[in-house]
Motif scaffolding. Sequence first.
Motif, PDB file in Angstrom:
ATOM      1  N   ALA A 188       0.830  -1.208   0.000  1.00  0.00           N
ATOM      2  CA  ALA A 188       0.000   0.000   0.000  1.00  0.00           C
ATOM      3  C   ALA A 188       0.859   1.250   0.000  1.00  0.00           C
ATOM      4  O   ALA A 188       0.550   2.239  -0.688  1.00  0.00           O
ATOM      5  CB  ALA A 188      -0.926  -0.007   1.214  1.00  0.00           C
ATOM      6  N   GLU A 189       1.950   1.214   0.750  1.00  0.00           N
ATOM      7  CA  GLU A 189       2.853   2.369   0.787  1.00  0.00           C
ATOM      8  C   GLU A 189       3.484   2.599  -0.587  1.00  0.00           C
ATOM      9  O   GLU A 189       3.567   3.741  -1.064  1.00  0.00           O
ATOM     10  CB  GLU A 189       3.933   2.155   1.844  1.00  0.00           C
ATOM     11  N   MET A 193       0.032   5.232  -0.633  1.00  0.00           N
ATOM     12  CA  MET A 193      -0.641   5.515   0.629  1.00  0.00           C
ATOM     13  C   MET A 193       0.380   5.828   1.718  1.00  0.00           C
ATOM     14  O   MET A 193       1.476   5.263   1.735  1.00  0.00           O
ATOM     15  CB  MET A 193      -1.494   4.296   1.053  1.00  0.00           C
ATOM     16  N   LYS A 194       0.041   6.725   2.615  1.00  0.00           N
ATOM     17  CA  LYS A 194       0.907   6.987   3.756  1.00  0.00           C
ATOM     18  C   LYS A 194       1.037   5.716   4.586  1.00  0.00           C
ATOM     19  O   LYS A 194       0.046   5.007   4.787  1.00  0.00           O
ATOM     20  CB  LYS A 194       0.334   8.109   4.620  1.00  0.00           C
ATOM     21  N   ARG A 195       2.256   5.436   5.087  1.00  0.00           N
ATOM     22  CA  ARG A 195       2.468   4.178   5.788  1.00  0.00           C
ATOM     23  C   ARG A 195       1.586   4.065   7.033  1.00  0.00           C
ATOM     24  O   ARG A 195       1.060   2.999   7.336  1.00  0.00           O
ATOM     25  CB  ARG A 195       3.941   3.995   6.181  1.00  0.00           C
ATOM     26  N   ASP A 197      -1.353   5.292   7.474  1.00  0.00           N
ATOM     27  CA  ASP A 197      -2.707   4.957   7.034  1.00  0.00           C
ATOM     28  C   ASP A 197      -2.791   3.507   6.587  1.00  0.00           C
ATOM     29  O   ASP A 197      -3.767   2.808   6.880  1.00  0.00           O
ATOM     30  CB  ASP A 197      -3.133   5.880   5.885  1.00  0.00           C
ATOM     31  N   ALA A 198      -1.771   3.061   5.869  1.00  0.00           N
ATOM     32  CA  ALA A 198      -1.744   1.670   5.404  1.00  0.00           C
ATOM     33  C   ALA A 198      -1.736   0.709   6.575  1.00  0.00           C
ATOM     34  O   ALA A 198      -2.436  -0.313   6.568  1.00  0.00           O
ATOM     35  CB  ALA A 198      -0.521   1.443   4.518  1.00  0.00           C
TER      36      ALA A 198
END
Length: 270
Positions: A188-189, A193-195, A197-198
């Motif tokens: 996801a990162e 996506m911000k880690r 948030d992931a």
Amino acid sequence: MVFIGGAGNMAGAVIGGMVASGYPADNIMATGRDEQKLRDFVARTGVRGSTDNHIAIRDADVIVLSVKPQGMKDVCESIAADVSVRKPLVITLAAGIPLAAYQRWLGAGVPIIRAMPNTPALVGTGVTGLYAGEGVTSEHRSVATQMADAVGIALWVEEESGIDQVIAVSGSGPAYYFQFMESMIDAAEKAGMKRADAERLTLQTALGAAKLAVASQVDVAQLKRNVMSPNGTTERAIKRFQEGGLPQLVAQAMGDCAARAAEMAQELDN
């Protein structure tokens, strides 16, 4: 009940669960070599504490061994003179050591139960595999089951080799899920996506999936199908897992885990 090495993480989780479920704290004695750590543990849980194993086990009906496998032989031999005479129930939380070794170290005729908890016991959602040796009574089994149920669920196996399978499924199993979560977070990162948030989404999704599976009346295969729409997003992802050999890889990894558990039992026995 005496926990030798009771101020450690796993024994501490079991003790905390037992006290929280109503077991009288003053009926539990925890031992440890670090005096400050032991004092802190006693203050936190309300159990009794001692740095002297010999004094602690003097009148104990149940002794729980929670020391590292490499130190188990020395601990057992140090208490063997008392244990071999009184023959209290001994429950071991150490992985990899077969009953035959405990019988040599503690003396013949001592009732011994091997218990294999996993780390989610630390948050009350553990699994403990249990195997009873010769001389273990129904009352002994009840004690071990109560202990395991205080931090999750218990599963008795009929053959000692069954403990290796428990290790492959639930003992080492949390690490499998952590690996999968880590891979999802990394993917996801990389996708943007911000880690943080992931990680939040991945962990909550894992928690939700597990709770749904536990609460559901259908098996996990059907739950998987319930998420999949024909030619949809989930179906494409699942097909990629299957084409990549995920089911076979999981089976191979669990087989390797069980085989290593059997190898360790031989190494520690020798």
